[in-house]
Structure formats: C-alpha cells, structure tokens
Design an enzyme around this catalytic site. Structure first.
Site, PDB file in Angstrom:
ATOM      1  CG  ASP A 294      17.981 -31.287   8.209  1.00 21.93           C
ATOM      2  OD1 ASP A 294      16.824 -30.941   8.488  1.00 21.93           O
ATOM      3  OD2 ASP A 294      18.424 -31.331   7.050  1.00 21.93           O
TER       4      ASP A 294
ATOM      5  N   PRO B 146     -23.772 -68.418  38.822  1.00 23.68           N
ATOM      6  CG  PRO B 146     -24.821 -66.945  40.302  1.00 23.68           C
ATOM      7  CD  PRO B 146     -23.703 -67.050  39.348  1.00 23.68           C
TER       8      PRO B 146
ATOM      9  CG  ASP C 128      10.789 -28.311  -2.703  1.00 24.96           C
ATOM     10  OD1 ASP C 128       9.830 -28.874  -3.259  1.00 24.96           O
ATOM     11  OD2 ASP C 128      11.925 -28.223  -3.231  1.00 24.96           O
TER      12      ASP C 128
ATOM     13  CE  LYS D  47      23.170 -29.031   5.897  1.00 21.28           C
ATOM     14  NZ  LYS D  47      22.432 -28.389   4.848  1.00 21.28           N
TER      15      LYS D  47
ATOM     16  CG  MET E 250      17.925 -20.061   6.599  1.00 16.92           C
ATOM     17  SD  MET E 250      19.364 -20.631   5.681  1.00 16.92           S
ATOM     18  CE  MET E 250      18.738 -20.672   4.021  1.00 16.92           C
TER      19      MET E 250
ATOM     20  N   GLY F 224      13.483 -30.706   5.622  1.00 21.33           N
ATOM     21  CA  GLY F 224      12.346 -29.829   5.904  1.00 21.33           C
ATOM     22  C   GLY F 224      11.930 -29.100   4.635  1.00 21.33           C
TER      23      GLY F 224
ATOM     24  CB  THR G  62       8.750 -24.371   0.116  1.00 23.15           C
ATOM     25  OG1 THR G  62       9.912 -23.747   0.636  1.00 23.15           O
ATOM     26  CG2 THR G  62       7.801 -23.320  -0.439  1.00 23.15           C
TER      27      THR G  62
HETATM   28  N1  SAH Z   1      14.009 -26.410   2.284  1.00 21.33           N
HETATM   29  C1  SAH Z   1      13.299 -25.639   3.258  1.00 21.33           C
HETATM   30  C2  SAH Z   1      14.046 -24.418   3.696  1.00 21.33           C
HETATM   31  C3  SAH Z   1      15.338 -24.691   4.386  1.00 21.33           C
HETATM   32  S1  SAH Z   1      16.134 -23.224   4.907  1.00 21.33           S
HETATM   33  C4  SAH Z   1      11.907 -25.270   2.737  1.00 21.33           C
HETATM   34  O1  SAH Z   1      11.644 -25.454   1.555  1.00 21.33           O
HETATM   35  O2  SAH Z   1      11.102 -24.808   3.531  1.00 21.33           O
HETATM   36  C5  SAH Z   1      15.659 -23.142   6.585  1.00 21.33           C
HETATM   37  C6  SAH Z   1      14.694 -22.023   6.813  1.00 21.33           C
HETATM   38  O3  SAH Z   1      13.408 -22.388   6.401  1.00 21.33           O
HETATM   39  C7  SAH Z   1      14.520 -21.649   8.258  1.00 21.33           C
HETATM   40  O4  SAH Z   1      15.577 -20.812   8.708  1.00 21.33           O
HETATM   41  C8  SAH Z   1      13.225 -20.908   8.223  1.00 21.33           C
HETATM   42  O5  SAH Z   1      13.393 -19.617   7.726  1.00 21.33           O
HETATM   43  C9  SAH Z   1      12.463 -21.692   7.173  1.00 21.33           C
HETATM   44  N2  SAH Z   1      11.524 -22.663   7.791  1.00 21.33           N
HETATM   45  C10 SAH Z   1      11.523 -23.989   7.614  1.00 21.33           C
HETATM   46  N3  SAH Z   1      10.485 -24.539   8.280  1.00 21.33           N
HETATM   47  C11 SAH Z   1       9.839 -23.539   8.876  1.00 21.33           C
HETATM   48  C12 SAH Z   1       8.689 -23.455   9.692  1.00 21.33           C
HETATM   49  N4  SAH Z   1       7.991 -24.536  10.047  1.00 21.33           N
HETATM   50  N5  SAH Z   1       8.291 -22.248  10.148  1.00 21.33           N
HETATM   51  C13 SAH Z   1       8.984 -21.144   9.819  1.00 21.33           C
HETATM   52  N6  SAH Z   1      10.065 -21.163   9.029  1.00 21.33           N
HETATM   53  C14 SAH Z   1      10.493 -22.337   8.568  1.00 21.33           C
END
Ligand code: SAH
Length: 479
Positions: A252, A43, A307, A274, A388, A305, A335
């Site tokens: 992985d 308006p 290093d 794996k 592991m 995951g 790592t």
């Molecule tokens: N290359 C990877 C390790 C691979 S072996 C690195 O440098 O970390 C896989 C193992 O890494 C797992 O069985 C576990 O023991 C460890 N891992 C990887 N990520 C993890 C997380 N966020 N918390 C706890 N353990 C982890």
C-alpha cells in the site's frame, strides 16, 4: 540508469583490439576468456601481446590503424596510448554501429566493461558507470570474499540438470521452488564442501521427490511483513529474504518505492492502497485476496509500512488466513514511532522527561471528534505519539490543553520520517497546528508530544535531502 547491462555472447565472434601495449593485452585476454576470436592491429607489440600471438591465441596485423579495419567485427576496443587514434577508432565504429570502447575515455565508448566476479557460469558484473571505478572494485573485492569458488560448479551442475527439471517439474512456480531448494539445501551444502558427486546424488534425489510432489497441488503461504517507516536500510534481514522469494506482493502507499525495488523483480505487484473512508470495504477485499492467492499455491507477501501489528490491521489479515488454515508468518518491522523518533533525534523515553510512551491514532471519527482517553494522554511525564494525526492535529492539541497540559508543552511533527524527504517541525501545542498549515506538510506524518521534543535541539543528526519533497508519492490512482 545510465547504462543497460547485458552479457554478450562472443564465442567464436571476431573482435578487434587496436593497440599492442599492456592495456591491449589485458583487454585481449578478457575477450579470449569469453571465447572470442581476437585480432590485434598495431605497428608494434609488447612482449605480453607478442606472447599471445606466439601461442596462437590471437592474430596480429602489423599496421597503423585505418578506418576500414573495423569492418566485420562484433566488438572493438581502442587501447592505444594515442588519443587521436582512439578517437578515429571510435568514429569508424560509430559509422558502422559496432560497439566500441576506448580505454579510459568515457566519451569514446558505446559500451563500458564492468568489474566482474567470475564464478562461471555464475558471473557478477559491477559498474559505477565510470563515476567511481574504485567503488566498483571495492564491491568486487567484497563479493569475491563472499562467494565461494564452488558456486561456479554449483551453477554448472544446475545447468546440466536444467532440461530434465523442466520436463519433470511442471509450472514456473513449482520449478522456482525446486531450484531454491537446490541452492539453499543439501545440494548446495555438499557442493560447497567440495563433494561434487554427493551434491549430484542429492540433486537426483530432490528431483525425484519434486516429480512425485508434482501430483499434489502446490501449497501457498502468506508472509505478513513489516517494511519499516521508509528507509530501505531499516528492513530486517528476514523481511529482505522473504521479499526475495515471493511470487506476488500486496503493498500500500506506506511502502516506499525504494523498498518495493527490493522485492523479487518478477514477482507480481498488486497495489491495495486504501483511500480514506473506504477502509472497511477495502480491508475485506484484501483479506479475501490473500486467501485466494494462497489457495492458488502462491507465496504471497503482504508488505506493510512500519510494523504490521501496530495500527496496521495485521491481526485482521491473518485472522482470515488462520480460519482458512493457510500457513503464514509474521515479520515485525520498525514502527513509525521508533523510526521517526530516532531519525528526528527525539528519544521516546528519557530518565528526566518521560517514563512511559503511548501510541495512539489521531484519526478523527465521522463526527469530526477524536475518541481518545484524553485525561490519560494529558498526564505529564510521558510521551504521546499520534499516528494518522495530520488532519486531526488542531483537535489533538486543543484536547490536550483542555485536559491540563500547558500551551507551551513541546510537540513535534515528523513528515516522511527516515526518508530523504524527512522534515521535522517543532513547536508547542499552541503553535504546531498553525506551523503545519504554513509548511506544505506531506503525508505520512507522525506527531510526538512531550518534553522529550526539546532534546532534538542537541540530538538532531539526520538531515535528509533538502531537494527531495516527497518519496512516498501519491499512489491513490494506481489500479
Ligand atoms: N503499521 C504502521 C502504521 C500504520 S498507520 C507502523 O507501524 O508504522 C499509518 C500512519 O503511520 C501514518 O498516518 C503516519 O502517522 C505513520 N507513519 C508511517 N510511516 C511514517 C513515516 N515514514 N513518517 C511519518 N509517519 C509515518
């Protein structure tokens, strides 16, 4: 995601703004910038809107709002200061399926307008879905400062060359690389320096070169990249850059979804997780796949995951690439041992408790035993980190005690370290296996053994999110 982001093309389209005040003026101006034909119903008009009408930028109907007025519009904004009127505008639009936004009334909106950084044709929109507009504006301000104004001209230059590039540079992958070269190389540098003709000349040159190169096969390469333990903030800048330029990613189960989200959206994703006991077979398959994809001319990201060179079999993966003379690069990651230790408040070395640190794997062999140098691991004054090691935890603790460490020796188990699902159990060599059984521990986990574990009592800082139990998820069944 609460909203689906789109950019609407409104050039020449009729849009309606209901209301004649200052807010209406701002909305009308934004629509005008996008080339819309804007009509205002009100308006009375503020000076600002009246100015736009006088300048013939928009048309005005001097009237109160009526339902029928929304008919035929592509988009409607309700910008009056009367909530009842705004509600009527909303209802009228809903009936006719016309997108409508009532200013400052999220319930009366079928679309919302983001904060924008305008370097047209480059346009960045930021939204907090109405939850935190200040945060959206903060990001806008940050981006404004980061993106030079000349980026708009660079994007426009690219637009002018687009169809020529399509004609002379065959194939999606090749064109993608061409444009990356343009936006990261001399063309961009010249444009950002304000030398538009030089930038255009450089683009001509790059295009001529690319057209010539189109005769030779596209070269592939592989990036073996450590993604860190889980928290996306722990990625390196280089990892992030390569994640953005890859054509295909092999990942992985140790790569969290939050990290995978940061990989270029249209990159192909291949899960190569794996399963236990199938390592060797799968590993060969992965090595072959890397070679094959690179031979096809792809830029392949092998995302691992932690290093890649720490219990990651990264060495084996690049050995086959080296043999086949395929170019590759390796990017280290944080790592699990350093990530988990930091986020659990457990320093791996400490002047008073540990002068060295060993990383080992606690994965039992097929005979159920863990083949490690136990006398060396059971030496005091050091920290031992078991990767592991969830399955083998009872054996690990038993062996360490059998080789001389006291039952009261501190030990910690970190589940899904650095992520929202992080849990830390602390105990002793005697108690930890039972604790792990009692708590429903989820892989991946890491075991830290040593006096340093005691420091957690005073150094713990990261709590994770108690409502989250698993961020890795089980991807065992993925194709
Ligand atoms: N290359 C990877 C390790 C691979 S072996 C690195 O440098 O970390 C896989 C193992 O890494 C797992 O069985 C576990 O023991 C460890 N891992 C990887 N990520 C993890 C997380 N966020 N918390 C706890 N353990 C982890």
């Amino acid at each position: 995601m609460d909203y689906f982001p789109v950019f609407l093309r409104l050039k020449g389209e009729p849009c309606l703004v209901v209301g004649g005040g200052e807010v209406a003026a701002r909305k009308a101006e934004a629509l005008l910038r996008a080339g819309a034909h804007v009509h205002v119903v009100a308006p009375a008009l503020s000076d600002e809107v009246a100015g736009l009408v006088d300048a013939r930028k928009l048309t005005h109907r001097k009237a109160r709002f009526h339902f029928w007025q929304v008919r035929g519009y592509r988009l409607v904004v309700a910008a009056t200061d009367d909530m009842a009127t705004n509600r009527r505008v909303y209802t009228a639009c809903r009936k006719r399926n016309i997108p409508v936004n009532a200013v400052d009334a999220p319930d009366l909106c079928t679309y919302i307008t983001p904060a924008i950084v305008d370097r047209s044709p480059l346009l960045i929109a930021i939204s907090s879905g109405g939850d935190a507009p200040v945060l959206a504006r903060m990001w806008r301000a940050r981006l404004e400062g980061m993106i030079p104004a000349a980026y708009g001209r660079l994007a426009a230059l690219a637009g002018r060359f687009r169809s020529r590039v399509k004609d002379s540079v065959p194939g999606f992958d090749r064109r993608l690389r061409f444009w990356e070269q343009v936006f990261e190389g001399p063309v961009a540098t010249r444009m950002l320096a304000g030398q538009e003709p030089a930038a255009e000349a450089a683009l001509e040159e790059t295009l001529a070169q690319a057209a010539e190169d189109a005769q030779t096969p596209l070269g592939g390469e592989v990036y073996l990249v450590g993604a860190g333990p889980g928290d996306p903030d722990l990625l390196t800048l280089r990892a992030l850059r390569l994640m953005q330029r890859t054509d295909v990613v092999l990942y992985d189960r140790l790569v969290t979804p939050g990290i995978l989200d940061l990989v270029r959206k249209d990159a192909e994703r291949i899960y190569v997780g794996k399963r236990r006991n199938l390592h060797t077979l799968r590993q060969e398959g992965i090595n072959e796949l890397l070679v094959r994809l690179a031979r096809e001319g792809k830029r392949v990201l092998r995302l691992k995951g932690g290093d890649p060179f720490i219990f990651g079999r990264g060495g084996e993966e690049i050995a086959s690439l080296a043999e086949e003379k395929i170019p590759f690069e390796v990017v280290p990651g944080i790592t699990a041992a350093s990530g988990c230790a930091a986020y659990a408040g457990i320093p791996l070395t400490h002047r008073d408790y540990a002068h060295s640190c060993q990383f080992v794997t606690g994965h039992p062999a097929s005979n159920g035993e863990i083949d490690l140098d136990w006398p060396s691991l059971a030496r005091p004054g050091q920290t031992v980190v078991f990767y592991m090691g969830l399955q083998g935890l009872p054996i690990m603790c038993r062996e360490l005690m059998a080789h001389g460490l006291p039952a009261s020796h501190p030990a910690a188990l970190v589940q899904q370290g650095t992520t929202a699902a992080q849990r830390v159990l602390t105990g002793t060599l005697e108690t930890l296996p039972r604790m792990a059984e009692e708590h429903e521990v989820r892989a991946p986990t890491l075991t830290i053994v040593g006096e340093v574990v005691r420091l957690r009592d005073s150094l713990a800082w990261f709590t994770g999110d108690q409502t989250v139990t698993d961020v890795f998820g089980t991807r065992e069944n993925q194709p």
